[in-house]
Design a protein around this motif. Structure first.
Motif, PDB file in Angstrom:
ATOM      1  N   LEU A 187       0.835  -1.199   0.000  1.00  0.00           N
ATOM      2  CA  LEU A 187       0.000   0.000   0.000  1.00  0.00           C
ATOM      3  C   LEU A 187       0.870   1.250   0.000  1.00  0.00           C
ATOM      4  CD1 LEU A 187      -2.851   1.425   0.474  1.00  0.00           C
ATOM      5  CD2 LEU A 187      -2.183   1.402   2.889  1.00  0.00           C
ATOM      6  N   GLY A 188       1.908   1.233   0.831  1.00  0.00           N
ATOM      7  CA  GLY A 188       2.811   2.378   0.881  1.00  0.00           C
ATOM      8  C   GLY A 188       3.436   2.664  -0.472  1.00  0.00           C
ATOM      9  N   ARG A 189       3.862   1.616  -1.159  1.00  0.00           N
ATOM     10  CA  ARG A 189       4.461   1.802  -2.486  1.00  0.00           C
ATOM     11  C   ARG A 189       3.425   2.347  -3.475  1.00  0.00           C
ATOM     12  NH1 ARG A 189       6.530  -3.809  -1.826  1.00  0.00           N
ATOM     13  NH2 ARG A 189       8.559  -3.700  -0.803  1.00  0.00           N
ATOM     14  N   THR A 190       2.210   1.829  -3.396  1.00  0.00           N
ATOM     15  CA  THR A 190       1.148   2.286  -4.297  1.00  0.00           C
ATOM     16  C   THR A 190       0.862   3.772  -4.094  1.00  0.00           C
ATOM     17  OG1 THR A 190       0.121   0.101  -4.337  1.00  0.00           O
ATOM     18  CG2 THR A 190      -1.263   1.960  -4.967  1.00  0.00           C
ATOM     19  N   VAL A 191       0.768   4.170  -2.840  1.00  0.00           N
ATOM     20  CA  VAL A 191       0.503   5.573  -2.534  1.00  0.00           C
ATOM     21  C   VAL A 191       1.665   6.446  -3.009  1.00  0.00           C
ATOM     22  CG1 VAL A 191       0.225   7.226  -0.640  1.00  0.00           C
ATOM     23  CG2 VAL A 191      -1.069   5.087  -0.631  1.00  0.00           C
ATOM     24  N   LEU A 192       2.896   5.989  -2.795  1.00  0.00           N
ATOM     25  CA  LEU A 192       4.066   6.743  -3.237  1.00  0.00           C
ATOM     26  C   LEU A 192       4.072   6.954  -4.743  1.00  0.00           C
ATOM     27  CD1 LEU A 192       7.159   5.396  -1.253  1.00  0.00           C
ATOM     28  CD2 LEU A 192       6.331   7.751  -1.332  1.00  0.00           C
ATOM     29  N   ASP A 193       3.692   5.917  -5.480  1.00  0.00           N
ATOM     30  CA  ASP A 193       3.790   5.950  -6.944  1.00  0.00           C
ATOM     31  C   ASP A 193       2.566   6.550  -7.616  1.00  0.00           C
ATOM     32  OD1 ASP A 193       6.234   4.716  -6.712  1.00  0.00           O
ATOM     33  OD2 ASP A 193       5.466   2.692  -7.070  1.00  0.00           O
ATOM     34  N   HIS A 194       1.511   6.830  -6.846  1.00  0.00           N
ATOM     35  CA  HIS A 194       0.250   7.295  -7.443  1.00  0.00           C
ATOM     36  C   HIS A 194       0.380   8.751  -7.881  1.00  0.00           C
ATOM     37  CE1 HIS A 194      -3.996   7.889  -8.125  1.00  0.00           C
ATOM     38  NE2 HIS A 194      -4.223   6.620  -7.847  1.00  0.00           N
ATOM     39  N   VAL A 198      -0.368  13.088  -2.909  1.00  0.00           N
ATOM     40  CA  VAL A 198       0.806  13.672  -2.247  1.00  0.00           C
ATOM     41  C   VAL A 198       0.911  12.998  -0.882  1.00  0.00           C
ATOM     42  CG1 VAL A 198       1.876  15.769  -1.375  1.00  0.00           C
ATOM     43  CG2 VAL A 198       0.460  15.863  -3.434  1.00  0.00           C
ATOM     44  N   PRO A 199       1.896  12.088  -0.683  1.00  0.00           N
ATOM     45  CA  PRO A 199       1.925  11.264   0.519  1.00  0.00           C
ATOM     46  C   PRO A 199       2.892  11.744   1.596  1.00  0.00           C
ATOM     47  CG  PRO A 199       3.375  10.312  -1.109  1.00  0.00           C
ATOM     48  CD  PRO A 199       2.865  11.617  -1.683  1.00  0.00           C
ATOM     49  N   VAL A 200       2.625  11.299   2.828  1.00  0.00           N
ATOM     50  CA  VAL A 200       3.572  11.433   3.919  1.00  0.00           C
ATOM     51  C   VAL A 200       3.291  10.297   4.901  1.00  0.00           C
ATOM     52  CG1 VAL A 200       2.106  13.005   5.276  1.00  0.00           C
ATOM     53  CG2 VAL A 200       4.586  12.992   5.642  1.00  0.00           C
ATOM     54  N   LEU A 201       4.354   9.734   5.471  1.00  0.00           N
ATOM     55  CA  LEU A 201       4.226   8.689   6.485  1.00  0.00           C
ATOM     56  C   LEU A 201       4.634   9.288   7.817  1.00  0.00           C
ATOM     57  CD1 LEU A 201       3.733   5.814   7.424  1.00  0.00           C
ATOM     58  CD2 LEU A 201       6.017   5.196   6.598  1.00  0.00           C
ATOM     59  N   GLY A 207       2.120   4.311  13.244  1.00  0.00           N
ATOM     60  CA  GLY A 207       2.326   4.793  11.882  1.00  0.00           C
ATOM     61  C   GLY A 207       1.029   5.247  11.253  1.00  0.00           C
ATOM     62  N   LEU A 208       1.012   6.459  10.708  1.00  0.00           N
ATOM     63  CA  LEU A 208      -0.164   7.008  10.031  1.00  0.00           C
ATOM     64  C   LEU A 208       0.267   7.422   8.630  1.00  0.00           C
ATOM     65  CD1 LEU A 208      -3.179   7.721  10.698  1.00  0.00           C
ATOM     66  CD2 LEU A 208      -2.401  10.065  11.068  1.00  0.00           C
ATOM     67  N   LEU A 209      -0.212   6.685   7.637  1.00  0.00           N
ATOM     68  CA  LEU A 209       0.064   6.995   6.230  1.00  0.00           C
ATOM     69  C   LEU A 209      -1.024   7.938   5.739  1.00  0.00           C
ATOM     70  CD1 LEU A 209       1.616   6.519   3.553  1.00  0.00           C
ATOM     71  CD2 LEU A 209       0.125   4.532   3.175  1.00  0.00           C
ATOM     72  N   VAL A 210      -0.616   9.110   5.276  1.00  0.00           N
ATOM     73  CA  VAL A 210      -1.558  10.158   4.875  1.00  0.00           C
ATOM     74  C   VAL A 210      -1.257  10.568   3.444  1.00  0.00           C
ATOM     75  CG1 VAL A 210      -2.408  12.481   5.395  1.00  0.00           C
ATOM     76  CG2 VAL A 210      -1.650  10.988   7.257  1.00  0.00           C
ATOM     77  N   ALA A 211      -2.296  10.803   2.657  1.00  0.00           N
ATOM     78  CA  ALA A 211      -2.095  11.257   1.285  1.00  0.00           C
ATOM     79  C   ALA A 211      -3.220  12.199   0.876  1.00  0.00           C
ATOM     80  CB  ALA A 211      -2.030  10.078   0.325  1.00  0.00           C
ATOM     81  N   LYS A 212      -2.835  13.272   0.214  1.00  0.00           N
ATOM     82  CA  LYS A 212      -3.808  14.241  -0.300  1.00  0.00           C
ATOM     83  C   LYS A 212      -4.120  13.929  -1.756  1.00  0.00           C
ATOM     84  CE  LYS A 212      -4.171  19.103  -1.670  1.00  0.00           C
ATOM     85  NZ  LYS A 212      -3.423  20.368  -1.824  1.00  0.00           N
ATOM     86  N   LYS A 213      -5.389  13.958  -2.086  1.00  0.00           N
ATOM     87  CA  LYS A 213      -5.829  13.783  -3.473  1.00  0.00           C
ATOM     88  C   LYS A 213      -5.672  15.114  -4.187  1.00  0.00           C
ATOM     89  CE  LYS A 213      -9.901  12.474  -6.221  1.00  0.00           C
ATOM     90  NZ  LYS A 213     -11.310  12.007  -6.172  1.00  0.00           N
ATOM     91  N   GLU A 214      -4.827  15.147  -5.198  1.00  0.00           N
ATOM     92  CA  GLU A 214      -4.549  16.386  -5.907  1.00  0.00           C
ATOM     93  C   GLU A 214      -5.776  16.910  -6.645  1.00  0.00           C
ATOM     94  OE1 GLU A 214      -1.984  18.109  -5.047  1.00  0.00           O
ATOM     95  OE2 GLU A 214      -0.572  17.889  -6.685  1.00  0.00           O
ATOM     96  N   TRP A 215      -5.811  18.223  -6.788  1.00  0.00           N
ATOM     97  CA  TRP A 215      -6.843  18.827  -7.615  1.00  0.00           C
ATOM     98  C   TRP A 215      -6.600  18.453  -9.061  1.00  0.00           C
ATOM     99  CZ3 TRP A 215     -11.040  21.451  -5.864  1.00  0.00           C
ATOM    100  CH2 TRP A 215     -11.022  21.844  -4.532  1.00  0.00           C
ATOM    101  N   ALA A 216      -7.610  17.947  -9.716  1.00  0.00           N
ATOM    102  CA  ALA A 216      -7.489  17.584 -11.131  1.00  0.00           C
ATOM    103  C   ALA A 216      -7.793  18.818 -11.995  1.00  0.00           C
ATOM    104  CB  ALA A 216      -8.470  16.468 -11.472  1.00  0.00           C
ATOM    105  N   PRO A 217      -7.070  19.017 -13.095  1.00  0.00           N
ATOM    106  CA  PRO A 217      -7.359  20.160 -13.967  1.00  0.00           C
ATOM    107  C   PRO A 217      -8.739  20.019 -14.598  1.00  0.00           C
ATOM    108  CG  PRO A 217      -5.798  18.657 -15.007  1.00  0.00           C
ATOM    109  CD  PRO A 217      -5.975  18.195 -13.589  1.00  0.00           C
TER     110      PRO A 217
END
Length: 219
Positions: A187-194, A198-201, A207-217
């Protein structure tokens, strides 16, 4: 030059973990959790979740894994006053205890919507692009599927968070190959590569894995 590779000392970790103190309501919720065999988020992760909900000015939050209401109460305290938490758990009895926690904290009943059921049965019924924050603390083997659902549920700019992202120090140890550890590691690798995240561990709690969903154009 400072040594950035030195590990944080246990005393400093404990200081940071308890930096935002928990009150009697959260202490009671933790006692209920222990009685029924539930492992809630630690205080550090709870404070981080409240912070995220506050920064997002969250109006709508989804939680997978209600437990006895520890993480739910942290998030409700960070959300806007009219925000609604939708929390899902397979154990209806745990949700009854969570409702006690919310009531003791003075949370109006209409701000916490509890749904008894498996996360992957309930999440597909929720509205696309409606949620500010999705917090995942259910079956670790289903984390990849939770991520897929979260990406659909989140508005652009929303955040997904996963508890137990370090999984009792097993994720960082490549020799650990049990199903849950491998799933969380992948999961961590998937989030990193997505490309849309925008991820942070965060090394809080387990451990709290957090990721922001970017604004799409705009299309």
């Amino acid at each position: 030059m400072p040594n950035h590779t030195s590990s944080i000392k246990p005393a400093s970790w404990s200081y940071a973990e308890s930096f935002v103190a928990e009150d009697e309501v959260l202490a009671a919720a933790r006692s209920r959790a222990e009685e029924v065999g539930v492992s809630p988020v630690g205080p550090g992760a709870g404070a981080a979740l409240r912070f995220l909900a506050s920064v997002l000015d969250a109006r709508a939050v989804v939680e997978i894994g209600t437990g006895t209401g520890v993480s739910g109460l942290w998030m409700l305290r960070g959300m806007r006053a009219d925000g609604v938490l939708t929390t899902v758990d397979i154990e209806a009895e745990h949700q009854r205890l969570a409702k006690e926690t919310f009531a003791e904290a003075g949370i109006p009943g209409n701000r916490a919507r509890t749904i008894a059921g498996a996360g992957l049965d309930v999440l597909p019924r929720l509205t696309d692009g409606h949620y500010d924050l999705v917090f995942c603390d259910g079956d670790k083997r289903e984390y990849a599927a939770y991520l897929k659902e979260a990406l659909r549920l989140l508005r652009p700019g929303g955040i997904v968070a996963f508890d137990n992202a370090l999984w009792h120090d097993r994720v960082a140890d490549p020799s650990q190959r049990d199903e849950e550890t491998v799933t969380i590691r992948e999961l961590g690798r998937t989030v990193l590569d997505h490309e849309s995240l925008v991820p942070v561990l965060l090394p809080v709690g387990d451990g709290l894995l957090v990721a922001k969903k970017e604004w799409a154009p705009e299309g």
